[in-house]
Design a protein around this motif. Structure first.
Motif, mmCIF file in Angstrom:
data_model
loop_
_atom_site.group_PDB
_atom_site.id
_atom_site.type_symbol
_atom_site.label_atom_id
_atom_site.label_comp_id
_atom_site.label_asym_id
_atom_site.label_seq_id
_atom_site.Cartn_x
_atom_site.Cartn_y
_atom_site.Cartn_z
ATOM 1 N N GLY A 21 10.058 -9.485 12.334
ATOM 2 C CA GLY A 21 11.134 -8.991 11.500
ATOM 3 C C GLY A 21 12.055 -8.072 12.269
ATOM 4 O O GLY A 21 11.657 -7.460 13.255
ATOM 5 N N ASP A 22 13.299 -7.987 11.810
ATOM 6 C CA ASP A 22 14.209 -6.978 12.334
ATOM 7 C C ASP A 22 13.706 -5.605 11.891
ATOM 8 O O ASP A 22 14.025 -4.588 12.489
ATOM 9 C CB ASP A 22 15.622 -7.218 11.797
ATOM 10 C CG ASP A 22 16.103 -8.630 12.096
ATOM 11 O OD1 ASP A 22 15.944 -9.069 13.246
ATOM 12 O OD2 ASP A 22 16.606 -9.295 11.165
ATOM 13 N N LEU A 23 12.917 -5.636 10.828
ATOM 14 C CA LEU A 23 12.295 -4.454 10.251
ATOM 15 C C LEU A 23 10.885 -4.866 9.857
ATOM 16 O O LEU A 23 10.698 -5.961 9.330
ATOM 17 C CB LEU A 23 13.099 -4.016 9.021
ATOM 18 C CG LEU A 23 12.572 -2.907 8.135
ATOM 19 C CD1 LEU A 23 12.531 -1.584 8.892
ATOM 20 C CD2 LEU A 23 13.446 -2.782 6.897
ATOM 21 N N GLU A 24 9.888 -4.027 10.143
ATOM 22 C CA GLU A 24 8.523 -4.321 9.708
ATOM 23 C C GLU A 24 8.082 -3.274 8.698
ATOM 24 O O GLU A 24 8.245 -2.078 8.921
ATOM 25 C CB GLU A 24 7.552 -4.330 10.885
ATOM 26 C CG GLU A 24 6.143 -4.720 10.456
ATOM 27 C CD GLU A 24 5.161 -4.841 11.608
ATOM 28 O OE1 GLU A 24 4.025 -4.355 11.455
ATOM 29 O OE2 GLU A 24 5.535 -5.416 12.642
ATOM 30 N N ILE A 25 7.532 -3.746 7.600
ATOM 31 C CA ILE A 25 7.029 -2.884 6.536
ATOM 32 C C ILE A 25 5.513 -3.054 6.470
ATOM 33 O O ILE A 25 5.013 -4.176 6.480
ATOM 34 C CB ILE A 25 7.658 -3.264 5.171
ATOM 35 C CG1 ILE A 25 9.161 -3.029 5.177
ATOM 36 C CG2 ILE A 25 6.977 -2.540 4.017
ATOM 37 C CD1 ILE A 25 9.588 -1.573 5.310
ATOM 38 N N VAL A 26 4.812 -1.940 6.403
ATOM 39 C CA VAL A 26 3.361 -1.966 6.209
ATOM 40 C C VAL A 26 3.087 -1.477 4.796
ATOM 41 O O VAL A 26 3.524 -0.394 4.403
ATOM 42 C CB VAL A 26 2.638 -1.078 7.231
ATOM 43 C CG1 VAL A 26 1.142 -1.040 6.953
ATOM 44 C CG2 VAL A 26 2.906 -1.572 8.652
ATOM 45 N N LYS A 27 2.399 -2.307 4.027
ATOM 46 C CA LYS A 27 2.074 -1.958 2.642
ATOM 47 C C LYS A 27 0.573 -1.760 2.518
ATOM 48 O O LYS A 27 -0.196 -2.258 3.331
ATOM 49 C CB LYS A 27 2.578 -3.049 1.681
ATOM 50 C CG LYS A 27 1.937 -4.408 1.867
ATOM 51 C CD LYS A 27 2.603 -5.446 0.969
ATOM 52 C CE LYS A 27 1.977 -6.812 1.145
ATOM 53 N NZ LYS A 27 0.917 -7.111 0.232
ATOM 54 N N ARG A 28 0.185 -1.046 1.484
ATOM 55 C CA ARG A 28 -1.230 -0.806 1.232
ATOM 56 C C ARG A 28 -1.628 -1.203 -0.185
ATOM 57 O O ARG A 28 -2.710 -0.907 -0.640
ATOM 58 C CB ARG A 28 -1.559 0.656 1.520
ATOM 59 C CG ARG A 28 -1.502 0.912 3.027
ATOM 60 C CD ARG A 28 -1.621 2.358 3.415
ATOM 61 N NE ARG A 28 -1.586 2.482 4.865
ATOM 62 C CZ ARG A 28 -0.493 2.432 5.613
ATOM 63 N NH1 ARG A 28 0.687 2.237 5.054
ATOM 64 N NH2 ARG A 28 -0.541 2.548 6.917
ATOM 65 N N THR A 29 -0.697 -1.844 -0.863
ATOM 66 C CA THR A 29 -0.920 -2.381 -2.205
ATOM 67 C C THR A 29 -0.403 -3.820 -2.198
ATOM 68 O O THR A 29 0.091 -4.296 -1.178
ATOM 69 C CB THR A 29 -0.171 -1.560 -3.271
ATOM 70 O OG1 THR A 29 1.235 -1.632 -3.005
ATOM 71 C CG2 THR A 29 -0.621 -0.100 -3.275
ATOM 72 N N TRP A 30 -0.478 -4.502 -3.331
ATOM 73 C CA TRP A 30 -0.014 -5.886 -3.388
ATOM 74 C C TRP A 30 1.457 -6.025 -3.051
ATOM 75 O O TRP A 30 1.853 -6.912 -2.328
ATOM 76 C CB TRP A 30 -0.284 -6.482 -4.763
ATOM 77 C CG TRP A 30 -1.697 -6.875 -5.007
ATOM 78 C CD1 TRP A 30 -2.762 -6.745 -4.157
ATOM 79 C CD2 TRP A 30 -2.207 -7.479 -6.181
ATOM 80 N NE1 TRP A 30 -3.904 -7.224 -4.741
ATOM 81 C CE2 TRP A 30 -3.590 -7.691 -6.002
ATOM 82 C CE3 TRP A 30 -1.645 -7.863 -7.384
ATOM 83 C CZ2 TRP A 30 -4.407 -8.266 -6.952
ATOM 84 C CZ3 TRP A 30 -2.455 -8.444 -8.348
ATOM 85 C CH2 TRP A 30 -3.825 -8.642 -8.129
ATOM 86 N N GLY A 31 2.285 -5.170 -3.606
ATOM 87 C CA GLY A 31 3.728 -5.302 -3.453
ATOM 88 C C GLY A 31 4.272 -4.577 -2.245
ATOM 89 O O GLY A 31 3.671 -3.626 -1.729
ATOM 90 N N ALA A 32 5.448 -5.010 -1.801
ATOM 91 C CA ALA A 32 6.066 -4.454 -0.598
ATOM 92 C C ALA A 32 6.884 -3.195 -0.843
ATOM 93 O O ALA A 32 7.342 -2.562 0.114
ATOM 94 C CB ALA A 32 6.959 -5.514 0.044
ATOM 95 N N PHE A 33 7.070 -2.787 -2.094
ATOM 96 C CA PHE A 33 7.929 -1.639 -2.373
ATOM 97 C C PHE A 33 7.193 -0.307 -2.502
ATOM 98 O O PHE A 33 7.734 0.730 -2.131
ATOM 99 C CB PHE A 33 8.744 -1.891 -3.652
ATOM 100 C CG PHE A 33 9.907 -2.815 -3.446
ATOM 101 C CD1 PHE A 33 11.098 -2.364 -2.910
ATOM 102 C CD2 PHE A 33 9.811 -4.162 -3.780
ATOM 103 C CE1 PHE A 33 12.175 -3.214 -2.712
ATOM 104 C CE2 PHE A 33 10.870 -5.029 -3.590
ATOM 105 C CZ PHE A 33 12.053 -4.553 -3.057
ATOM 106 N N HIS A 34 5.992 -0.289 -3.024
ATOM 107 C CA HIS A 34 5.298 0.959 -3.359
ATOM 108 C C HIS A 34 4.997 1.798 -2.113
ATOM 109 O O HIS A 34 4.209 1.409 -1.251
ATOM 110 C CB HIS A 34 3.999 0.659 -4.109
ATOM 111 C CG HIS A 34 3.253 1.880 -4.526
ATOM 112 N ND1 HIS A 34 3.697 2.701 -5.533
ATOM 113 C CD2 HIS A 34 2.109 2.436 -4.060
ATOM 114 C CE1 HIS A 34 2.846 3.700 -5.681
ATOM 115 N NE2 HIS A 34 1.891 3.573 -4.798
ATOM 116 N N ASN A 35 5.659 2.952 -2.017
ATOM 117 C CA ASN A 35 5.441 3.923 -0.934
ATOM 118 C C ASN A 35 5.600 3.340 0.467
ATOM 119 O O ASN A 35 4.874 3.729 1.393
ATOM 120 C CB ASN A 35 4.052 4.580 -1.065
ATOM 121 C CG ASN A 35 3.962 5.505 -2.247
ATOM 122 O OD1 ASN A 35 4.967 6.079 -2.680
ATOM 123 N ND2 ASN A 35 2.773 5.650 -2.790
ATOM 124 N N THR A 36 6.560 2.425 0.646
ATOM 125 C CA THR A 36 6.769 1.834 1.969
ATOM 126 C C THR A 36 8.128 2.159 2.574
ATOM 127 O O THR A 36 8.342 1.905 3.754
ATOM 128 C CB THR A 36 6.660 0.293 1.894
ATOM 129 O OG1 THR A 36 7.718 -0.207 1.068
ATOM 130 C CG2 THR A 36 5.301 -0.153 1.396
#
Length: 170
Positions: free
Chosen positions: A76-91
């Motif tokens: 990705g041009d940007l990498e997101i690490v998630k710790r829940t099912w969804g990519a938005f919560h606290n990321t």
């Protein structure tokens, strides 16, 4: 499908990690979803859009399970690490997308009724236009995939194919 403004569009690649892609999935295999997602990533980048890779890490463990890396080619041009099912919560994902003036999200990945659906639901609630290419998403169970695409996603997203998204970027 309407034309997309690539400068305001991001592709989210959900959980295309070795240990997830290698699981038995339906109705599409993990490698097929990866191939279609990479084709979309190329098209989005060539058109001037943003590609975001999203991977999950288990919280509270010293070491992630083997296969927790993104599969070869997923970048990705940007990498997101998630710790829940969804990519938005606290990321920080929403803030990053707003910073890039993104208003449209194309979401691909595994699994339909887990990370993909949770991310799509939040994206809709946050006011993003959501696009879900059915042939670039898969589940651990075909019935779960079909239910999401038949009953959930048409209410919150544009359901289409990879080819339709590529055409809308041209």
């Amino acid at each position: 499908m309407d034309k997309l403004d690539p400068r305001r569009t991001a592709l989210l690649l959900i959980d295309l990690m070795t240990r997830i892609v290698e699981q038995p999935t339906a109705p599409h295999s993990g490698p097929v979803v990866v191939a279609r997602s990479l084709a979309l990533a190329d098209a989005v980048r060539k058109a001037g859009g943003l590609v975001v890779s999203v991977r999950v890490e288990r919280p509270g463990v010293a070491e992630q399970p083997p296969g927790s890396e993104l599969v070869d080619g997923v970048l990705g041009d940007l990498e997101i690490v998630k710790r829940t099912w969804g990519a938005f919560h606290n990321t920080g994902l929403e803030e990053a997308l707003r910073k890039h003036a993104i208003d449209t999200l194309i979401i691909t990945g595994i699994a339909t009724n887990f990370g993909v659906e949770q991310t799509a639901r939040f994206a809709d609630e946050f006011g993003f236009k959501v696009i879900l290419p059915e042939d670039a998403v898969t589940a651990l169970d075909a019935r779960a995939h079909e239910f999401a695409f038949d009953y959930i996603f048409p209410r919150i997203a544009t359901v289409c194919t990879t080819a339709e998204v590529v055409a809308a970027l041209d």
